[in-house]
Design a protein around this motif. Structure first.
Motif, PDB file in Angstrom:
ATOM      1  N   ALA A 123      23.957  17.684  10.900  1.00 54.34           N
ATOM      2  CA  ALA A 123      24.534  17.188  12.151  1.00 54.34           C
ATOM      3  C   ALA A 123      24.781  18.341  13.116  1.00 54.34           C
ATOM      4  N   PRO A 124      24.566  18.164  14.379  1.00 54.62           N
ATOM      5  CA  PRO A 124      24.214  16.909  15.031  1.00 54.62           C
ATOM      6  C   PRO A 124      22.706  16.647  15.099  1.00 54.62           C
ATOM      7  N   TRP A 125      21.883  17.574  14.646  1.00 50.73           N
ATOM      8  CA  TRP A 125      20.428  17.431  14.755  1.00 50.73           C
ATOM      9  C   TRP A 125      19.876  16.441  13.738  1.00 50.73           C
ATOM     10  N   ASN A 126      20.231  16.612  12.468  1.00 53.52           N
ATOM     11  CA  ASN A 126      19.795  15.724  11.383  1.00 53.52           C
ATOM     12  C   ASN A 126      18.280  15.541  11.292  1.00 53.52           C
ATOM     13  N   LEU A 127      17.539  16.626  11.459  1.00 51.08           N
ATOM     14  CA  LEU A 127      16.080  16.542  11.352  1.00 51.08           C
ATOM     15  C   LEU A 127      15.650  16.654   9.894  1.00 51.08           C
ATOM     16  N   PRO A 128      14.647  15.876   9.488  1.00 52.97           N
ATOM     17  CA  PRO A 128      14.124  16.027   8.126  1.00 52.97           C
ATOM     18  C   PRO A 128      13.559  17.434   7.954  1.00 52.97           C
ATOM     19  N   THR A 129      13.776  18.017   6.792  1.00 51.52           N
ATOM     20  CA  THR A 129      13.386  19.409   6.583  1.00 51.52           C
ATOM     21  C   THR A 129      12.032  19.578   5.920  1.00 51.52           C
ATOM     22  N   LYS A 130      11.394  18.504   5.499  1.00 56.44           N
ATOM     23  CA  LYS A 130      10.128  18.602   4.773  1.00 56.44           C
ATOM     24  C   LYS A 130       8.977  17.924   5.510  1.00 56.44           C
ATOM     25  N   THR A 131       8.992  17.941   6.827  1.00 53.90           N
ATOM     26  CA  THR A 131       7.924  17.342   7.614  1.00 53.90           C
ATOM     27  C   THR A 131       7.885  17.998   8.984  1.00 53.90           C
ATOM     28  N   SER A 132       7.062  17.467   9.851  1.00 51.71           N
ATOM     29  CA  SER A 132       6.986  17.929  11.234  1.00 51.71           C
ATOM     30  C   SER A 132       7.835  17.000  12.092  1.00 51.71           C
ATOM     31  N   SER A 133       8.739  17.577  12.866  1.00 55.95           N
ATOM     32  CA  SER A 133       9.523  16.812  13.835  1.00 55.95           C
ATOM     33  C   SER A 133       9.212  17.348  15.213  1.00 55.95           C
ATOM     34  N   VAL A 134       9.089  16.432  16.166  1.00 55.80           N
ATOM     35  CA  VAL A 134       8.806  16.780  17.547  1.00 55.80           C
ATOM     36  C   VAL A 134       9.942  16.244  18.402  1.00 55.80           C
ATOM     37  N   LEU A 135      10.537  17.128  19.182  1.00 58.51           N
ATOM     38  CA  LEU A 135      11.600  16.726  20.093  1.00 58.51           C
ATOM     39  C   LEU A 135      11.198  17.102  21.503  1.00 58.51           C
ATOM     40  N   LEU A 136      11.606  16.274  22.441  1.00 60.37           N
ATOM     41  CA  LEU A 136      11.422  16.557  23.856  1.00 60.37           C
ATOM     42  C   LEU A 136      12.806  16.525  24.473  1.00 60.37           C
ATOM     43  N   MET A 137      13.198  17.656  25.067  1.00 61.84           N
ATOM     44  CA  MET A 137      14.504  17.768  25.691  1.00 61.84           C
ATOM     45  C   MET A 137      14.331  17.990  27.185  1.00 61.84           C
ATOM     46  N   ASP A 138      15.246  17.419  27.959  1.00 62.22           N
ATOM     47  CA  ASP A 138      15.183  17.641  29.402  1.00 62.22           C
ATOM     48  C   ASP A 138      15.682  19.052  29.712  1.00 62.22           C
ATOM     49  N   GLY A 139      15.654  19.424  30.970  1.00 63.63           N
ATOM     50  CA  GLY A 139      16.017  20.773  31.384  1.00 63.63           C
ATOM     51  C   GLY A 139      17.458  21.152  31.089  1.00 63.63           C
ATOM     52  N   ALA A 140      18.306  20.144  30.840  1.00 63.58           N
ATOM     53  CA  ALA A 140      19.707  20.406  30.516  1.00 63.58           C
ATOM     54  C   ALA A 140      19.937  20.504  29.012  1.00 63.58           C
ATOM     55  N   GLY A 141      18.916  20.179  28.212  1.00 68.49           N
ATOM     56  CA  GLY A 141      19.042  20.271  26.760  1.00 68.49           C
ATOM     57  C   GLY A 141      19.351  18.963  26.063  1.00 68.49           C
ATOM     58  N   THR A 142      19.236  17.848  26.772  1.00 70.27           N
ATOM     59  CA  THR A 142      19.471  16.537  26.173  1.00 70.27           C
ATOM     60  C   THR A 142      18.176  16.029  25.548  1.00 70.27           C
ATOM     61  N   VAL A 143      18.253  15.583  24.305  1.00 73.13           N
ATOM     62  CA  VAL A 143      17.080  15.060  23.616  1.00 73.13           C
ATOM     63  C   VAL A 143      16.743  13.690  24.197  1.00 73.13           C
ATOM     64  N   VAL A 144      15.512  13.554  24.710  1.00 76.40           N
ATOM     65  CA  VAL A 144      15.069  12.281  25.279  1.00 76.40           C
ATOM     66  C   VAL A 144      13.970  11.640  24.436  1.00 76.40           C
ATOM     67  N   TYR A 145      13.423  12.406  23.506  1.00 80.08           N
ATOM     68  CA  TYR A 145      12.395  11.871  22.612  1.00 80.08           C
ATOM     69  C   TYR A 145      12.482  12.632  21.304  1.00 80.08           C
ATOM     70  N   ARG A 146      12.328  11.895  20.206  1.00 74.95           N
ATOM     71  CA  ARG A 146      12.426  12.514  18.892  1.00 74.95           C
ATOM     72  C   ARG A 146      11.556  11.725  17.930  1.00 74.95           C
ATOM     73  N   TYR A 147      10.714  12.426  17.190  1.00 70.87           N
ATOM     74  CA  TYR A 147       9.844  11.776  16.220  1.00 70.87           C
ATOM     75  C   TYR A 147       9.653  12.695  15.020  1.00 70.87           C
ATOM     76  N   SER A 148       9.686  12.124  13.834  1.00 69.41           N
ATOM     77  CA  SER A 148       9.449  12.892  12.617  1.00 69.41           C
ATOM     78  C   SER A 148       8.321  12.252  11.839  1.00 69.41           C
ATOM     79  N   GLY A 149       7.429  13.088  11.332  1.00 64.43           N
ATOM     80  CA  GLY A 149       6.276  12.612  10.581  1.00 64.43           C
ATOM     81  C   GLY A 149       4.997  12.798  11.372  1.00 64.43           C
ATOM     82  N   ARG A 150       3.898  12.278  10.815  1.00 61.52           N
ATOM     83  CA  ARG A 150       2.594  12.376  11.486  1.00 61.52           C
ATOM     84  C   ARG A 150       2.509  11.319  12.590  1.00 61.52           C
ATOM     85  N   MET A 151       2.206  11.760  13.801  1.00 63.95           N
ATOM     86  CA  MET A 151       2.070  10.839  14.925  1.00 63.95           C
ATOM     87  C   MET A 151       0.672  10.230  14.938  1.00 63.95           C
TER      88      MET A 151
END
Length: 177
Positions: A123-151
């Motif tokens: 916490a507060p990220w809580n990303l899985p540690t054994k895969t690929s996670s992709v995050l998209l954050m705005d210019g202020a650092g707010t996460v607006v997109y989050r995906y874990s695993g193969r896209m």
């Protein structure tokens, strides 16, 4: 609103997200502490991967580079990679792993931070540690997109739609032969 819509589109996306700017202090490949907030001011595309997952979303990385190059957008957002090296946080493995990260950093020309303590896996990220996670954050650092695993292709397009919204510029879908 965009955050809620994007986070609800797929079961592999996070079901909970923190609103507001996110930050974490990690290490650079040189061992010095680096805060993710260093990359504020432009959207940030963050890849969080363990050593076995670096190619999992290779097609997204390729599409990101080719579209960015074709549209002149390579400087419109930061791309930051974070290597989960928690299992290598002991002598001599840590030094060998950091050496490898420095080589990859030079090869790809993007900063690769290291997570030796599992910081982004709790916490507060809580990303899985054994895969690929992709995050998209705005210019202020707010996460607006989050995906874990193969896209898959549809998930990559959802990512590009979110990036397009942040950049205020349309990013056309990838042309298929």
């Amino acid at each position: 609103m965009l955050t809620i819509a994007l986070l609800a589109t797929s079961p592999a996306l996070a079901t909970t997200t923190r609103t507001g700017p996110m930050d974490a202090t990690l290490r650079g490949s040189d061992g010095k502490e680096v805060a993710l907030s260093r990359w504020r001011g432009k959207p940030v595309i963050l890849f969080y991967e363990d050593r076995h997952s670096t190619t999992l979303n290779g097609s997204l990385k390729d599409a990101l580079f080719s579209r960015g190059q074709a549209l002149g957008l390579l400087d419109a957002a930061w791309v930051v990679a974070v290597a989960n090296l928690e299992s290598f946080d002991f002598f001599p493995a840590r030094g060998i792993a950091l050496s490898h990260v420095r080589e990859e950093e030079k090869k790809w020309g993007i900063p690769i931070l290291v997570d030796l303590k599992g910081t982004l896996g709790v916490a507060p990220w809580n990303l899985p540690t054994k895969t690929s996670s992709v995050l998209l954050m705005d210019g202020a650092g707010t996460v607006v997109y989050r995906y874990s695993g193969r896209m898959n292709e549809q998930e990559r397009e959802t990512f590009f739609q979110a990036l397009s919204t942040l950049l205020g510029r349309e990013i056309p879908q990838e042309a298929h032969p």
